[in-house]
Design a protein around this motif. Structure first.
Motif, PDB file in Angstrom:
ATOM      1  N   ARG A  39       0.826  -1.201   0.000  1.00 57.67           N
ATOM      2  CA  ARG A  39       0.000   0.000   0.000  1.00 57.67           C
ATOM      3  C   ARG A  39       0.868   1.262   0.000  1.00 57.67           C
ATOM      4  NH1 ARG A  39      -5.226  -1.211   1.911  1.00 57.67           N
ATOM      5  NH2 ARG A  39      -5.799  -3.163   0.903  1.00 57.67           N
ATOM      6  N   ARG A  40       2.175   1.060   0.053  1.00 57.09           N
ATOM      7  CA  ARG A  40       3.102   2.185   0.093  1.00 57.09           C
ATOM      8  C   ARG A  40       3.769   2.419  -1.261  1.00 57.09           C
ATOM      9  NH1 ARG A  40       8.012   2.932   4.521  1.00 57.09           N
ATOM     10  NH2 ARG A  40       8.411   5.138   4.117  1.00 57.09           N
ATOM     11  N   GLY A  41       4.071   1.336  -1.967  1.00 56.62           N
ATOM     12  CA  GLY A  41       4.692   1.455  -3.287  1.00 56.62           C
ATOM     13  C   GLY A  41       6.191   1.652  -3.193  1.00 56.62           C
ATOM     14  N   PRO A  42       6.844   1.846  -4.329  1.00 59.80           N
ATOM     15  CA  PRO A  42       6.237   2.032  -5.651  1.00 59.80           C
ATOM     16  C   PRO A  42       5.791   0.748  -6.329  1.00 59.80           C
ATOM     17  CG  PRO A  42       8.616   2.097  -5.852  1.00 59.80           C
ATOM     18  CD  PRO A  42       8.324   1.978  -4.384  1.00 59.80           C
ATOM     19  N   MET A  43       6.246  -0.425  -5.835  1.00 61.45           N
ATOM     20  CA  MET A  43       5.838  -1.689  -6.444  1.00 61.45           C
ATOM     21  C   MET A  43       4.621  -2.205  -5.698  1.00 61.45           C
ATOM     22  SD  MET A  43       9.598  -3.311  -7.228  1.00 61.45           S
ATOM     23  CE  MET A  43      10.233  -2.863  -5.617  1.00 61.45           C
ATOM     24  N   VAL A  44       3.457  -2.076  -6.302  1.00 63.62           N
ATOM     25  CA  VAL A  44       2.216  -2.396  -5.599  1.00 63.62           C
ATOM     26  C   VAL A  44       1.931  -3.893  -5.590  1.00 63.62           C
ATOM     27  CG1 VAL A  44       1.205  -0.144  -6.048  1.00 63.62           C
ATOM     28  CG2 VAL A  44       0.873  -1.972  -7.708  1.00 63.62           C
ATOM     29  N   GLU A  45       2.478  -4.631  -6.555  1.00 63.74           N
ATOM     30  CA  GLU A  45       2.309  -6.086  -6.582  1.00 63.74           C
ATOM     31  C   GLU A  45       3.617  -6.737  -7.012  1.00 63.74           C
ATOM     32  OE1 GLU A  45      -0.934  -7.773  -8.763  1.00 63.74           O
ATOM     33  OE2 GLU A  45      -2.306  -6.152  -8.222  1.00 63.74           O
ATOM     34  N   ILE A  46       3.894  -7.890  -6.426  1.00 60.84           N
ATOM     35  CA  ILE A  46       5.022  -8.717  -6.839  1.00 60.84           C
ATOM     36  C   ILE A  46       4.516 -10.143  -6.958  1.00 60.84           C
ATOM     37  CG2 ILE A  46       7.326  -9.568  -6.242  1.00 60.84           C
ATOM     38  CD1 ILE A  46       7.754  -7.045  -4.610  1.00 60.84           C
ATOM     39  N   HIS A  47       4.930 -10.842  -8.022  1.00 64.87           N
ATOM     40  CA  HIS A  47       4.509 -12.227  -8.228  1.00 64.87           C
ATOM     41  C   HIS A  47       5.682 -13.068  -8.706  1.00 64.87           C
ATOM     42  CE1 HIS A  47       0.329 -10.969  -7.830  1.00 64.87           C
ATOM     43  NE2 HIS A  47       0.549 -10.040  -8.735  1.00 64.87           N
ATOM     44  N   ASP A  48       5.621 -14.349  -8.400  1.00 67.17           N
ATOM     45  CA  ASP A  48       6.577 -15.295  -8.949  1.00 67.17           C
ATOM     46  C   ASP A  48       6.222 -15.496 -10.421  1.00 67.17           C
ATOM     47  OD1 ASP A  48       7.846 -17.675  -9.825  1.00 67.17           O
ATOM     48  OD2 ASP A  48       7.994 -18.404  -7.768  1.00 67.17           O
ATOM     49  N   ALA A  49       7.080 -15.038 -11.304  1.00 68.69           N
ATOM     50  CA  ALA A  49       6.831 -15.140 -12.745  1.00 68.69           C
ATOM     51  C   ALA A  49       7.764 -16.145 -13.399  1.00 68.69           C
ATOM     52  CB  ALA A  49       6.986 -13.771 -13.401  1.00 68.69           C
ATOM     53  N   SER A  50       8.285 -17.084 -12.611  1.00 70.96           N
ATOM     54  CA  SER A  50       9.198 -18.083 -13.157  1.00 70.96           C
ATOM     55  C   SER A  50       8.486 -18.919 -14.210  1.00 70.96           C
ATOM     56  CB  SER A  50       9.714 -18.994 -12.043  1.00 70.96           C
ATOM     57  OG  SER A  50      10.361 -18.239 -11.031  1.00 70.96           O
ATOM     58  N   PRO A  51       9.159 -19.179 -15.340  1.00 71.75           N
ATOM     59  CA  PRO A  51       8.550 -20.034 -16.368  1.00 71.75           C
ATOM     60  C   PRO A  51       8.494 -21.484 -15.915  1.00 71.75           C
ATOM     61  CG  PRO A  51      10.789 -19.475 -16.962  1.00 71.75           C
ATOM     62  CD  PRO A  51      10.477 -18.691 -15.719  1.00 71.75           C
ATOM     63  N   ALA A  52       7.883 -22.320 -16.719  1.00 75.72           N
ATOM     64  CA  ALA A  52       7.765 -23.727 -16.357  1.00 75.72           C
ATOM     65  C   ALA A  52       9.133 -24.367 -16.206  1.00 75.72           C
ATOM     66  CB  ALA A  52       6.945 -24.463 -17.415  1.00 75.72           C
ATOM     67  N   SER A  53      10.103 -23.900 -17.003  1.00 72.69           N
ATOM     68  CA  SER A  53      11.474 -24.391 -16.885  1.00 72.69           C
ATOM     69  C   SER A  53      12.422 -23.302 -17.364  1.00 72.69           C
ATOM     70  CB  SER A  53      11.676 -25.666 -17.712  1.00 72.69           C
ATOM     71  OG  SER A  53      11.461 -25.413 -19.083  1.00 72.69           O
ATOM     72  N   GLY A  54      13.541 -23.140 -16.688  1.00 75.06           N
ATOM     73  CA  GLY A  54      14.541 -22.166 -17.097  1.00 75.06           C
ATOM     74  C   GLY A  54      14.272 -20.793 -16.532  1.00 75.06           C
ATOM     75  N   GLY A  55      15.146 -20.300 -15.687  1.00 75.91           N
ATOM     76  CA  GLY A  55      15.019 -18.947 -15.149  1.00 75.91           C
ATOM     77  C   GLY A  55      14.134 -18.910 -13.922  1.00 75.91           C
ATOM     78  N   ASP A  56      14.527 -18.123 -12.949  1.00 70.77           N
ATOM     79  CA  ASP A  56      13.717 -17.895 -11.760  1.00 70.77           C
ATOM     80  C   ASP A  56      13.490 -16.411 -11.650  1.00 70.77           C
ATOM     81  OD1 ASP A  56      13.583 -20.648 -10.610  1.00 70.77           O
ATOM     82  OD2 ASP A  56      15.758 -20.405 -10.651  1.00 70.77           O
ATOM     83  N   VAL A  57      12.217 -16.008 -11.620  1.00 68.88           N
ATOM     84  CA  VAL A  57      11.884 -14.607 -11.868  1.00 68.88           C
ATOM     85  C   VAL A  57      10.876 -14.086 -10.863  1.00 68.88           C
ATOM     86  CG1 VAL A  57      10.880 -13.018 -13.557  1.00 68.88           C
ATOM     87  CG2 VAL A  57      12.289 -14.913 -14.328  1.00 68.88           C
ATOM     88  N   LEU A  58      11.065 -12.857 -10.454  1.00 70.89           N
ATOM     89  CA  LEU A  58      10.034 -12.107  -9.770  1.00 70.89           C
ATOM     90  C   LEU A  58       9.541 -11.011 -10.703  1.00 70.89           C
ATOM     91  CD1 LEU A  58      11.349 -11.651  -6.111  1.00 70.89           C
ATOM     92  CD2 LEU A  58       9.366 -12.972  -6.848  1.00 70.89           C
ATOM     93  N   MET A  59       8.230 -10.835 -10.767  1.00 71.93           N
ATOM     94  CA  MET A  59       7.644  -9.814 -11.636  1.00 71.93           C
ATOM     95  C   MET A  59       7.056  -8.721 -10.758  1.00 71.93           C
ATOM     96  SD  MET A  59       4.459  -8.677 -12.731  1.00 71.93           S
ATOM     97  CE  MET A  59       3.314 -10.019 -12.671  1.00 71.93           C
ATOM     98  N   PHE A  60       7.328  -7.475 -11.128  1.00 72.60           N
ATOM     99  CA  PHE A  60       6.890  -6.331 -10.350  1.00 72.60           C
ATOM    100  C   PHE A  60       5.881  -5.505 -11.143  1.00 72.60           C
ATOM    101  CE2 PHE A  60      11.269  -7.417  -9.320  1.00 72.60           C
ATOM    102  CZ  PHE A  60      11.258  -7.480  -7.932  1.00 72.60           C
ATOM    103  N   LEU A  61       4.797  -5.111 -10.485  1.00 74.01           N
ATOM    104  CA  LEU A  61       3.835  -4.179 -11.051  1.00 74.01           C
ATOM    105  C   LEU A  61       3.970  -2.856 -10.329  1.00 74.01           C
ATOM    106  CD1 LEU A  61       0.591  -6.333 -11.474  1.00 74.01           C
ATOM    107  CD2 LEU A  61       2.096  -5.490 -13.269  1.00 74.01           C
ATOM    108  N   LEU A  62       4.105  -1.763 -11.119  1.00 74.45           N
ATOM    109  CA  LEU A  62       4.292  -0.445 -10.541  1.00 74.45           C
ATOM    110  C   LEU A  62       3.056   0.403 -10.826  1.00 74.45           C
ATOM    111  CD1 LEU A  62       7.196  -1.602 -11.514  1.00 74.45           C
ATOM    112  CD2 LEU A  62       7.970   0.686 -10.942  1.00 74.45           C
TER     113      LEU A  62
END
Length: 241
Positions: free
Chosen positions: A218-241
């Motif tokens: 509720r403070r930001g600037p990143m209001v949402e964060i999700h695990d966006a890792s694909p089914a295989s290869g790469g480990d990712v966090l995705m940020f919504l601003l």
């Protein structure tokens, strides 16, 4: 009957594929140099990362049928672990509910795999890229579309496969009613005010700590964060601003 489709995002492209399958006469016009609209997938180290829409859900029969017909594979969003929440004062709480994206699905290869599969089924001669429609004029012989490159096309019907606020920028003759124009300009485009970024890590350290990768602020600037890792290869966090 000739159909003009304005907009090469998912809606316009799916319509073009359906018309092509039935042997109808149509032209699809896209202002950008690529198809897909707000669907955009970047590839890095053999993995696909959606920078536009990424999720869909069980209970959406049309997208499920489309993916099945095209032979595309979905996988379940990772959702095991706790969610983190930051209040407006910057206090972080752990375990406040389950993962917010639990039960959602993603597409193997990213959603651009859907765009690529549809594009492969639409003849290239039926598509005009890097060209915008600036005006639509109704005449006795049909509807004349004036293009940004100076050309024109005549169609029996025109389908606007684009956000209403963008469609309102096309000059129409005869002019649409003021109430219709005002309504089109006032329709908000879903998520238009958000930006998305992804961060790629060597290991999914949040999973090792018992976290789902989902977080909200509720403070930001990143209001949402999700695990966006694909089914295989790469480990990712995705940020919504």
């Amino acid at each position: 009957m000739r159909t003009l489709i304005i907009g090469g995002g998912l809606s316009g492209l799916a319509l073009a594929e359906a018309l092509a399958t039935k042997g109808h006469d149509f032209t699809l016009i896209e202002a950008r140099d690529r198809l897909g609209g707000r669907i955009l997938t970047e590839h890095h180290a053999g993995a696909a990362f959606d920078l536009g829409p990424a999720w869909f859900w069980e209970g959406q029969p049309r997208i499920a049928a489309l993916l099945n017909r095209l032979g595309l594979i979905a996988f379940e969003q990772f959702s095991t672990g706790d969610l983190l929440f930051e209040d407006a004062q910057g206090h972080v709480q752990r375990g406040r509910g389950g993962a917010s994206m639990e039960g959602s699905l993603r597409l193997m290869g990213g959603l651009s795999a859907l765009i690529a599969a549809l594009t492969a089924r639409v003849p290239m001669q039926n598509m005009v890229m890097n060209t915008a429609v600036t005006a639509l004029t109704a005449t006795a012989s049909g509807i004349t579309a004036t293009l940004s490159n100076g050309d024109s096309l005549v169609a029996d019907q025109v389908i606007l496969a684009m956000p209403p606020r963008l469609a309102a920028q096309i000059q129409c003759s005869p002019a649409l009613p003021d109430t219709a124009m005002a309504a089109m300009r006032s329709v908000k485009t879903w998520m238009a005010g958000q930006a998305k970024a992804v961060a790629v890590y060597d290991t999914p350290f949040w999973r090792e700590d018992g976290l789902s990768g989902d977080a909200s602020s509720r403070r930001g600037p990143m209001v949402e964060i999700h695990d966006a890792s694909p089914a295989s290869g790469g480990d990712v966090l995705m940020f919504l601003l």
